[in-house]
Design an enzyme around this catalytic site. Sequence first.
Site, PDB file in Angstrom:
ATOM      1  N   HIS A  26      98.238  52.867  89.495  1.00  0.00           N
ATOM      2  CA  HIS A  26      98.317  54.317  89.352  1.00  0.00           C
ATOM      3  C   HIS A  26      99.339  54.904  90.328  1.00  0.00           C
ATOM      4  O   HIS A  26      99.190  54.768  91.542  1.00  0.00           O
ATOM      5  CB  HIS A  26      96.916  54.907  89.640  1.00  0.00           C
ATOM      6  CG  HIS A  26      96.838  56.369  89.429  1.00  0.00           C
ATOM      7  ND1 HIS A  26      96.495  57.241  90.442  1.00  0.00           N
ATOM      8  CD2 HIS A  26      97.056  57.124  88.330  1.00  0.00           C
ATOM      9  CE1 HIS A  26      96.483  58.472  89.960  1.00  0.00           C
ATOM     10  NE2 HIS A  26      96.820  58.436  88.682  1.00  0.00           N
ATOM     11  N   HIS A  55     104.885  63.412  91.246  1.00  0.00           N
ATOM     12  CA  HIS A  55     103.665  63.944  90.636  1.00  0.00           C
ATOM     13  C   HIS A  55     103.626  65.467  90.560  1.00  0.00           C
ATOM     14  O   HIS A  55     103.308  66.050  89.532  1.00  0.00           O
ATOM     15  CB  HIS A  55     102.441  63.437  91.400  1.00  0.00           C
ATOM     16  CG  HIS A  55     101.137  63.811  90.775  1.00  0.00           C
ATOM     17  ND1 HIS A  55     100.522  65.021  91.010  1.00  0.00           N
ATOM     18  CD2 HIS A  55     100.352  63.158  89.899  1.00  0.00           C
ATOM     19  CE1 HIS A  55      99.396  65.072  90.310  1.00  0.00           C
ATOM     20  NE2 HIS A  55      99.268  63.963  89.627  1.00  0.00           N
TER      21      HIS A  55
HETATM   22  O1  G3P Z   1      97.614  59.262  83.841  1.00  0.00           O
HETATM   23  C1  G3P Z   1      96.374  59.273  84.442  1.00  0.00           C
HETATM   24  C2  G3P Z   1      96.326  60.148  85.656  1.00  0.00           C
HETATM   25  O2  G3P Z   1      97.400  59.821  86.464  1.00  0.00           O
HETATM   26  C3  G3P Z   1      96.317  61.614  85.338  1.00  0.00           C
HETATM   27  O3  G3P Z   1      96.080  62.411  86.464  1.00  0.00           O
HETATM   28  O4  G3P Z   1      96.763  63.889  88.293  1.00  0.00           O
HETATM   29  O5  G3P Z   1      96.730  61.465  88.677  1.00  0.00           O
HETATM   30  O6  G3P Z   1      98.484  62.476  87.233  1.00  0.00           O
HETATM   31  P1  G3P Z   1      97.057  62.571  87.720  1.00  0.00           P
HETATM   32 CA    CA Z   2      99.565  60.547  86.548  1.00  0.00          CA
END
Ligand code: G3P
Ligand code: CA
Length: 234
Positions: A6, A47
Amino acid sequence: MLIFAHRGASAYAPENTLAAIRKALELKVDGIEIDVHQVEQGLVVIHDRWVHRTTNGKGQLRDHSLASLQTLDAGLGEHVPSLLQVLQLIAGRCLLNIEIKGVNDLSLLQEHIEIAVEKYHFSLDQIIVSSFDHHLLRALKTTLPRVKIGALTATKPIDYAAFAQTLQAYSVNADVSFLDEAFVADAHQRGLKVYVYTVDEPADLLELTQWGVDGVFSNAPDKAKAYVASLEPR
Ligand code: G3P
Ligand code: CA
């Protein structure tokens, strides 16, 4: 169960940087998830809309030129990478989930996907484009029907995964906080994969495995992978 790093292997290197991608590749993850914004006519991997949390800069992305953004320190001397740099680094060695946070010009994304396949050794099957912006996903599916899309949700809709089926998505990418077994069963019955974010706790991994979830996004993908492997019958 597939394990995606992630924001790259973000437990070990600054999120969404080339270092986090390199670390994820070293850990032999099944896939990598990144976040993408458009700045000028480029796509960058970061992000937030505001740069202060993850870089030494200030203000919003729109206050920066592409060139000035790339001079910022994104942690440990890393820079905010372009999507092209990430594609070049991964070079088809694992799955790639491109989460679109803010892209106005879909033709830019289309160009990048073409480059990934033609130049950087990806097969189209290895790429999933996800977003919380379902209007954008619908437009993308109309322009590029063969691209797999992941319909993100941080809620448990009344009709469960119906929205993702309507979007002709490949997967529903759901927040672990709201997911339950009924949601997973509903998505599977509609022919959708279920990918879940953000999963680092063994107790969550155990429950999601029991529900038959297809993949998770984890900040520490090596730990998630080892734990899931320990659940498999010998
Ligand atoms: O793609 C899954 C997740 O990354 C979505 O939430 O806020 O971590 O981008 P966020
Ligand atoms: Ca994400």
